[in-house]
Structures are given as structure tokens and as C-alpha cells.
Motif scaffolding. Structure first.
Motif, PDB file in Angstrom:
ATOM      1  N   VAL A   1       0.822  -1.214   0.000  1.00 24.19           N
ATOM      2  CA  VAL A   1       0.000   0.000   0.000  1.00 24.19           C
ATOM      3  C   VAL A   1       0.855   1.263   0.000  1.00 24.19           C
ATOM      4  N   VAL A   2       1.839   1.333   0.883  1.00 20.82           N
ATOM      5  CA  VAL A   2       2.601   2.573   1.037  1.00 20.82           C
ATOM      6  C   VAL A   2       3.355   2.951  -0.237  1.00 20.82           C
ATOM      7  N   PRO A   3       4.087   2.057  -0.886  1.00 19.10           N
ATOM      8  CA  PRO A   3       4.736   2.457  -2.143  1.00 19.10           C
ATOM      9  C   PRO A   3       3.734   2.892  -3.220  1.00 19.10           C
ATOM     10  N   PHE A   4       2.575   2.236  -3.263  1.00 18.16           N
ATOM     11  CA  PHE A   4       1.558   2.630  -4.238  1.00 18.16           C
ATOM     12  C   PHE A   4       1.119   4.072  -3.995  1.00 18.16           C
ATOM     13  N   VAL A   5       0.845   4.406  -2.742  1.00 18.14           N
ATOM     14  CA  VAL A   5       0.424   5.772  -2.422  1.00 18.14           C
ATOM     15  C   VAL A   5       1.562   6.756  -2.693  1.00 18.14           C
ATOM     16  N   MET A   6       2.783   6.398  -2.349  1.00 19.53           N
ATOM     17  CA  MET A   6       3.924   7.283  -2.601  1.00 19.53           C
ATOM     18  C   MET A   6       4.027   7.671  -4.078  1.00 19.53           C
ATOM     19  N   LEU A   7       3.831   6.684  -4.938  1.00 18.14           N
ATOM     20  CA  LEU A   7       4.001   6.919  -6.374  1.00 18.14           C
ATOM     21  C   LEU A   7       2.772   7.504  -7.051  1.00 18.14           C
ATOM     22  N   ASN A   8       1.628   7.465  -6.381  1.00 15.51           N
ATOM     23  CA  ASN A   8       0.374   7.861  -7.031  1.00 15.51           C
ATOM     24  C   ASN A   8      -0.408   8.934  -6.289  1.00 15.51           C
ATOM     25  N   ARG A   9       0.222   9.651  -5.380  1.00 16.50           N
ATOM     26  CA  ARG A   9      -0.506  10.643  -4.590  1.00 16.50           C
ATOM     27  C   ARG A   9      -0.771  11.932  -5.349  1.00 16.50           C
ATOM     28  N   GLN A  10      -0.190  12.093  -6.516  1.00 15.17           N
ATOM     29  CA  GLN A  10      -0.475  13.223  -7.407  1.00 15.17           C
ATOM     30  C   GLN A  10      -0.310  14.580  -6.735  1.00 15.17           C
ATOM     31  N   GLY A  11       0.705  14.708  -5.917  1.00 14.81           N
ATOM     32  CA  GLY A  11       0.975  15.979  -5.259  1.00 14.81           C
ATOM     33  C   GLY A  11       0.144  16.246  -4.013  1.00 14.81           C
ATOM     34  N   LEU A  12      -0.741  15.327  -3.649  1.00 15.34           N
ATOM     35  CA  LEU A  12      -1.557  15.504  -2.449  1.00 15.34           C
ATOM     36  C   LEU A  12      -0.710  15.323  -1.193  1.00 15.34           C
ATOM     37  N   THR A  13      -1.112  15.969  -0.139  1.00 13.35           N
ATOM     38  CA  THR A  13      -0.473  15.779   1.160  1.00 13.35           C
ATOM     39  C   THR A  13      -1.070  14.542   1.819  1.00 13.35           C
ATOM     40  N   VAL A  14      -0.198  13.671   2.322  1.00 12.66           N
ATOM     41  CA  VAL A  14      -0.612  12.397   2.913  1.00 12.66           C
ATOM     42  C   VAL A  14       0.104  12.206   4.248  1.00 12.66           C
ATOM     43  N   LEU A  15      -0.655  11.787   5.244  1.00 12.27           N
ATOM     44  CA  LEU A  15      -0.098  11.414   6.540  1.00 12.27           C
ATOM     45  C   LEU A  15      -0.257   9.911   6.712  1.00 12.27           C
ATOM     46  N   LEU A  16       0.837   9.250   7.010  1.00 16.41           N
ATOM     47  CA  LEU A  16       0.854   7.813   7.309  1.00 16.41           C
ATOM     48  C   LEU A  16       1.238   7.664   8.772  1.00 16.41           C
ATOM     49  N   HIS A  17       0.433   6.919   9.531  1.00 17.03           N
ATOM     50  CA  HIS A  17       0.817   6.688  10.918  1.00 17.03           C
ATOM     51  C   HIS A  17       0.334   5.321  11.388  1.00 17.03           C
ATOM     52  N   PRO A  18       1.043   4.764  12.373  1.00 21.79           N
ATOM     53  CA  PRO A  18       0.623   3.487  12.947  1.00 21.79           C
ATOM     54  C   PRO A  18      -0.466   3.700  13.984  1.00 21.79           C
ATOM     55  N   GLU A  19      -1.144   2.643  14.310  1.00 23.87           N
ATOM     56  CA  GLU A  19      -2.033   2.589  15.464  1.00 23.87           C
ATOM     57  C   GLU A  19      -1.348   1.663  16.466  1.00 23.87           C
ATOM     58  N   SER A  20      -0.659   2.265  17.428  1.00 19.87           N
ATOM     59  CA  SER A  20       0.099   1.484  18.404  1.00 19.87           C
ATOM     60  C   SER A  20      -0.458   1.602  19.810  1.00 19.87           C
ATOM     61  N   GLY A  21      -1.576   2.324  19.957  1.00 16.27           N
ATOM     62  CA  GLY A  21      -2.124   2.551  21.281  1.00 16.27           C
ATOM     63  C   GLY A  21      -1.631   3.837  21.913  1.00 16.27           C
ATOM     64  N   ARG A  22      -0.864   4.627  21.166  1.00 12.29           N
ATOM     65  CA  ARG A  22      -0.353   5.910  21.644  1.00 12.29           C
ATOM     66  C   ARG A  22      -0.754   6.995  20.640  1.00 12.29           C
ATOM     67  N   PRO A  23      -2.008   7.456  20.685  1.00 15.96           N
ATOM     68  CA  PRO A  23      -2.530   8.358  19.656  1.00 15.96           C
ATOM     69  C   PRO A  23      -1.687   9.612  19.400  1.00 15.96           C
ATOM     70  N   ARG A  24      -1.223  10.267  20.439  1.00 17.60           N
ATOM     71  CA  ARG A  24      -0.435  11.492  20.222  1.00 17.60           C
ATOM     72  C   ARG A  24       0.881  11.178  19.519  1.00 17.60           C
ATOM     73  N   ASP A  25       1.597  10.205  20.020  1.00 17.47           N
ATOM     74  CA  ASP A  25       2.863   9.831  19.377  1.00 17.47           C
ATOM     75  C   ASP A  25       2.636   9.307  17.962  1.00 17.47           C
ATOM     76  N   ASP A  26       1.568   8.534  17.764  1.00 19.96           N
ATOM     77  CA  ASP A  26       1.313   7.961  16.441  1.00 19.96           C
ATOM     78  C   ASP A  26       1.060   9.041  15.391  1.00 19.96           C
ATOM     79  N   HIS A  27       0.426  10.144  15.779  1.00 21.27           N
ATOM     80  CA  HIS A  27       0.148  11.233  14.839  1.00 21.27           C
ATOM     81  C   HIS A  27       1.305  12.228  14.717  1.00 21.27           C
TER      82      HIS A  27
END
Length: 119
Positions: A71-97
Motif C-alpha cells: 500500500v505505502v509504495p503505491f500511495v507514494m508513487l500515485n498521490r499526485q501531489g496531495l499531502t498524505v499522513l501515514l501513521h501506525p495505530e500502536s495505542g499511543r494516539p499522540r505519538d502515532d500522529h
């Protein structure tokens, strides 16, 4: 500084937030269609107004860790200049964002005061 490293196994899923404005909504829709057609992701709703810690209109989609390498490489190559945030869900919402997040394109502010921190 942490005394011990965090176990990546605590990541239950990943979130990708795709930000847009009226001028870029068509590109955001194309990326959404492309992702949905190729991957078994859970697609969130269009959010035409900022919501939660996000300061711009966006939609998100979630996917399990085993799809990261596709998924991530696909989005990297096809985001068409859009701003994208990728983050994990690890149980630490502030740190994850924030410190555990990766940005593609412009780095936007995140309203951290509304994100709980646990652990």
C-alpha cells in the motif's frame, strides 16, 4: 529517552490520511478509487471540514501491517501531489500522529492537545 525499544508488534493497523481542498478533490477521488480497486483497505468517509486533530479536509483509510509493503509504495508513487499522513495505530494516539508519523508532501499541523497519550 526510552529505556527499552517499542515492539513493532504492537501496531494493530496503519492509517493513511489524504488531505484535499476544492481544487484537489478530483485527484483525491482518483487516488481513493485506485487504492480501493487494488487493496483490501477499510475506506473512511470524506471529511470536507477539518475533524479531530486534522486541520484540513481529508479522508482516511486503514490497513493491516501485512499490507504495508504494497500500500505505502503505491500511495507514494500515485498521490499526485496531495499531502498524505501515514501513521501506525500502536495505542499511543499522540505519538502515532506526531513522532511516529511519516508525511508525504507538505507537513501539516496536528492538534495534539486533543489526542490522548497512554502508557
Amino acid at each position: 529517552m526510552a529505556a527499552e525499544p517499542m515492539d513493532p508488534g504492537r501496531i494493530t493497523e496503519y492509517h493513511i490520511h489524504v488531505y484535499y481542498d476544492p481544487d484537489s478533490r478530483g485527484r483525491a477521488a482518483a487516488l481513493r478509487d485506485w487504492v480501493e480497486a487494488r487493496f483490501p483497505v477499510k475506506m473512511g468517509r470524506w471529511r470536507d471540514q477539518p475533524v479531530g486533530p486534522h486541520v484540513r479536509a481529508m479522508y482516511l483509510f486503514t490497513f493491516p501491517p501485512e499490507l504495508f509493503a504494497q500500500v505505502v509504495p503505491f500511495v507514494m508513487l500515485n498521490r499526485q501531489g496531495l499531502t498524505v499522513l501515514l501513521h501506525p495505530e500502536s495505542g499511543r494516539p499522540r505519538d502515532d500522529h506526531t513522532i511516529n508519523a511519516a508525511w508525504m508532501g507538505e507537513v501539516l499541523a496536528v492538534k495534539t492537545d486533543i489526542l490522548p497519550e497512554v502508557d
